[in-house]
Design a protein around this motif. Structure first.
Motif, PDB file in Angstrom:
ATOM      1  N   VAL A   1      -4.944  -3.415  28.850  1.00 47.72           N
ATOM      2  CA  VAL A   1      -5.767  -2.196  28.884  1.00 47.72           C
ATOM      3  C   VAL A   1      -7.229  -2.545  29.136  1.00 47.72           C
ATOM      4  CG1 VAL A   1      -6.596  -0.218  27.541  1.00 47.72           C
ATOM      5  CG2 VAL A   1      -4.180  -0.869  27.449  1.00 47.72           C
ATOM      6  N   ALA A   2      -7.739  -3.523  28.402  1.00 49.66           N
ATOM      7  CA  ALA A   2      -9.144  -3.931  28.597  1.00 49.66           C
ATOM      8  C   ALA A   2      -9.385  -4.383  30.025  1.00 49.66           C
ATOM      9  CB  ALA A   2      -9.513  -5.034  27.611  1.00 49.66           C
ATOM     10  N   GLY A   3      -8.423  -5.066  30.603  1.00 50.68           N
ATOM     11  CA  GLY A   3      -8.556  -5.510  31.989  1.00 50.68           C
ATOM     12  C   GLY A   3      -8.516  -4.355  32.974  1.00 50.68           C
ATOM     13  N   ALA A   4      -7.549  -3.447  32.797  1.00 52.93           N
ATOM     14  CA  ALA A   4      -7.399  -2.318  33.725  1.00 52.93           C
ATOM     15  C   ALA A   4      -8.574  -1.352  33.652  1.00 52.93           C
ATOM     16  CB  ALA A   4      -6.091  -1.577  33.443  1.00 52.93           C
ATOM     17  N   TRP A   5      -9.125  -1.180  32.460  1.00 54.60           N
ATOM     18  CA  TRP A   5     -10.230  -0.235  32.265  1.00 54.60           C
ATOM     19  C   TRP A   5     -11.593  -0.930  32.268  1.00 54.60           C
ATOM     20  CZ3 TRP A   5      -7.903   2.980  27.637  1.00 54.60           C
ATOM     21  CH2 TRP A   5      -6.760   3.664  28.080  1.00 54.60           C
ATOM     22  N   ARG A   6     -11.593  -2.249  32.436  1.00 48.79           N
ATOM     23  CA  ARG A   6     -12.813  -3.074  32.476  1.00 48.79           C
ATOM     24  C   ARG A   6     -13.691  -2.867  31.241  1.00 48.79           C
ATOM     25  NH1 ARG A   6     -15.041  -1.757  38.131  1.00 48.79           N
ATOM     26  NH2 ARG A   6     -13.067  -1.333  39.094  1.00 48.79           N
ATOM     27  N   LEU A   7     -13.075  -2.986  30.085  1.00 47.59           N
ATOM     28  CA  LEU A   7     -13.792  -2.782  28.828  1.00 47.59           C
ATOM     29  C   LEU A   7     -14.536  -4.049  28.415  1.00 47.59           C
ATOM     30  CD1 LEU A   7     -11.042  -0.802  26.872  1.00 47.59           C
ATOM     31  CD2 LEU A   7     -12.976   0.100  28.199  1.00 47.59           C
ATOM     32  N   GLN A   8     -15.613  -3.853  27.692  1.00 50.59           N
ATOM     33  CA  GLN A   8     -16.422  -4.966  27.206  1.00 50.59           C
ATOM     34  C   GLN A   8     -15.657  -5.766  26.156  1.00 50.59           C
ATOM     35  OE1 GLN A   8     -20.031  -3.363  25.546  1.00 50.59           O
ATOM     36  NE2 GLN A   8     -20.601  -2.332  27.428  1.00 50.59           N
ATOM     37  N   ASP A   9     -15.901  -7.064  26.135  1.00 49.26           N
ATOM     38  CA  ASP A   9     -15.346  -7.920  25.087  1.00 49.26           C
ATOM     39  C   ASP A   9     -16.007  -7.595  23.755  1.00 49.26           C
ATOM     40  OD1 ASP A   9     -13.797  -9.219  26.966  1.00 49.26           O
ATOM     41  OD2 ASP A   9     -15.140 -10.943  27.162  1.00 49.26           O
ATOM     42  N   GLU A  10     -15.277  -7.844  22.680  1.00 45.91           N
ATOM     43  CA  GLU A  10     -15.791  -7.726  21.317  1.00 45.91           C
ATOM     44  C   GLU A  10     -16.379  -6.350  21.007  1.00 45.91           C
ATOM     45  OE1 GLU A  10     -18.357 -11.023  20.271  1.00 45.91           O
ATOM     46  OE2 GLU A  10     -17.192 -12.395  21.519  1.00 45.91           O
ATOM     47  N   SER A  11     -15.815  -5.292  21.603  1.00 45.99           N
ATOM     48  CA  SER A  11     -16.409  -3.974  21.454  1.00 45.99           C
ATOM     49  C   SER A  11     -15.360  -2.921  21.138  1.00 45.99           C
ATOM     50  CB  SER A  11     -17.174  -3.607  22.736  1.00 45.99           C
ATOM     51  OG  SER A  11     -17.988  -2.463  22.507  1.00 45.99           O
ATOM     52  N   SER A  12     -15.810  -1.688  21.136  1.00 43.36           N
ATOM     53  CA  SER A  12     -14.986  -0.515  20.877  1.00 43.36           C
ATOM     54  C   SER A  12     -15.340   0.548  21.911  1.00 43.36           C
ATOM     55  CB  SER A  12     -15.283   0.011  19.466  1.00 43.36           C
ATOM     56  OG  SER A  12     -14.705   1.278  19.259  1.00 43.36           O
ATOM     57  N   ALA A  13     -14.335   1.121  22.524  1.00 42.48           N
ATOM     58  CA  ALA A  13     -14.551   2.226  23.452  1.00 42.48           C
ATOM     59  C   ALA A  13     -13.878   3.470  22.880  1.00 42.48           C
ATOM     60  CB  ALA A  13     -13.973   1.913  24.829  1.00 42.48           C
ATOM     61  N   ILE A  14     -14.570   4.599  22.983  1.00 39.22           N
ATOM     62  CA  ILE A  14     -14.027   5.881  22.554  1.00 39.22           C
ATOM     63  C   ILE A  14     -13.868   6.752  23.796  1.00 39.22           C
ATOM     64  CG2 ILE A  14     -14.422   7.979  21.198  1.00 39.22           C
ATOM     65  CD1 ILE A  14     -13.862   5.465  19.486  1.00 39.22           C
ATOM     66  N   VAL A  15     -12.670   7.301  23.963  1.00 43.03           N
ATOM     67  CA  VAL A  15     -12.366   8.160  25.109  1.00 43.03           C
ATOM     68  C   VAL A  15     -11.697   9.421  24.576  1.00 43.03           C
ATOM     69  CG1 VAL A  15     -11.139   8.336  27.314  1.00 43.03           C
ATOM     70  CG2 VAL A  15     -11.925   6.088  26.514  1.00 43.03           C
ATOM     71  N   VAL A  16     -12.184  10.587  25.007  1.00 42.04           N
ATOM     72  CA  VAL A  16     -11.526  11.851  24.667  1.00 42.04           C
ATOM     73  C   VAL A  16     -10.802  12.335  25.914  1.00 42.04           C
ATOM     74  CG1 VAL A  16     -11.818  14.241  23.926  1.00 42.04           C
ATOM     75  CG2 VAL A  16     -13.276  12.446  22.945  1.00 42.04           C
ATOM     76  N   LEU A  17      -9.519  12.645  25.751  1.00 46.53           N
ATOM     77  CA  LEU A  17      -8.702  13.186  26.846  1.00 46.53           C
ATOM     78  C   LEU A  17      -8.302  14.615  26.533  1.00 46.53           C
ATOM     79  CD1 LEU A  17      -6.102  10.323  27.513  1.00 46.53           C
ATOM     80  CD2 LEU A  17      -8.290  10.709  28.649  1.00 46.53           C
ATOM     81  N   ASP A  18      -8.245  15.455  27.574  1.00 40.16           N
ATOM     82  CA  ASP A  18      -7.692  16.795  27.395  1.00 40.16           C
ATOM     83  C   ASP A  18      -6.169  16.715  27.522  1.00 40.16           C
ATOM     84  OD1 ASP A  18      -7.076  16.774  30.159  1.00 40.16           O
ATOM     85  OD2 ASP A  18      -8.805  18.022  30.673  1.00 40.16           O
ATOM     86  N   THR A  19      -5.488  17.847  27.452  1.00 37.54           N
ATOM     87  CA  THR A  19      -4.029  17.850  27.459  1.00 37.54           C
ATOM     88  C   THR A  19      -3.439  17.388  28.792  1.00 37.54           C
ATOM     89  OG1 THR A  19      -4.011  20.198  28.064  1.00 37.54           O
ATOM     90  CG2 THR A  19      -3.839  19.661  25.709  1.00 37.54           C
ATOM     91  N   GLU A  20      -4.252  17.418  29.843  1.00 34.86           N
ATOM     92  CA  GLU A  20      -3.796  16.969  31.161  1.00 34.86           C
ATOM     93  C   GLU A  20      -4.048  15.476  31.374  1.00 34.86           C
ATOM     94  OE1 GLU A  20      -2.104  19.119  33.132  1.00 34.86           O
ATOM     95  OE2 GLU A  20      -2.365  20.478  31.432  1.00 34.86           O
TER      96      GLU A  20
END
Length: 184
Positions: A137-156
């Motif tokens: 997931v971190a690779g596909a979404w290019r997330l930072q190392d040693e961190s936390s990402a918050i994402v809000v998704l709607d029903t779609e």
């Protein structure tokens, strides 16, 4: 000398942009599957693992917490998680999804990360917890190392909010208000 400074600045900017996440408001999440470990399941007191795919996120409003397998990353957005608990969103319309990047754990602590995820699943059985052993997931979404990402998704499954790093009080309020709005 000026050329060296310009080159150094350009390199720093490129590095910053190259490491930035690729999640955008109004867009779907980049598709990703977690096959090494995956989503934790609970059958009685026994924990199991199933392959998880981001395509299965539609249907409910979600807050996704994608975190490194480190206590510092978990604590980074603990105030948001506490606010979610207080909000007591209806489980038929809302789901918290926690994705733990076990590949981004302190060396030698992978077993503790796995055990902690399993304990959390037992305590919060309704939550969706994904243990990502290889960091897919971190690779596909290019997330930072040693961190936390918050994402809000709607029903779609459309991204309505995204931020890496700790949320401040105003952003926590924004996320809780947004989830309430999206559930209506």
């Amino acid at each position: 000398m000026r050329r060296i400074k310009t080159l150094a600045l350009a390199t720093a900017l490129i590095s910053t942009f190259a490491s930035a996440h690729n999640l955008s408001n109004g867009q779907a999440l980049p598709s990703v599957s977690v096959e090494k470990h995956g989503e934790l399941t609970l059958n009685g007191d026994k924990i199991g693992y199933e392959t998880w795919n981001s395509a299965g996120l539609n249907g409910k409003v979600r807050i996704i917490q994608a975190i490194a397998g480190r206590s510092s990353a978990k604590e980074m957005n603990a105030p948001l998680i506490e606010a979610v608990k207080v909000a007591d969103f209806p489980r038929d319309k809302y789901q918290t999804t926690t994705i733990i990047n076990q590949d981004d754990a302190i060396w030698g602590t992978g077993g503790f990360v796995k055990s902690s995820a399993e304990d959390s699943k037992k305590e919060f059985s309704w939550s969706s917890i994904i243990l990502d052993k290889s960091g897919a997931v971190a690779g596909a979404w290019r997330l930072q190392d040693e961190s936390s990402a918050i994402v809000v998704l709607d029903t779609e499954g459309t991204v309505r909010f995204v931020k890496e790093g700790p949320l401040d009080e105003a952003e926590i309020t924004q996320v809780i208000d947004l989830v309430n709005k999206l559930m209506k």
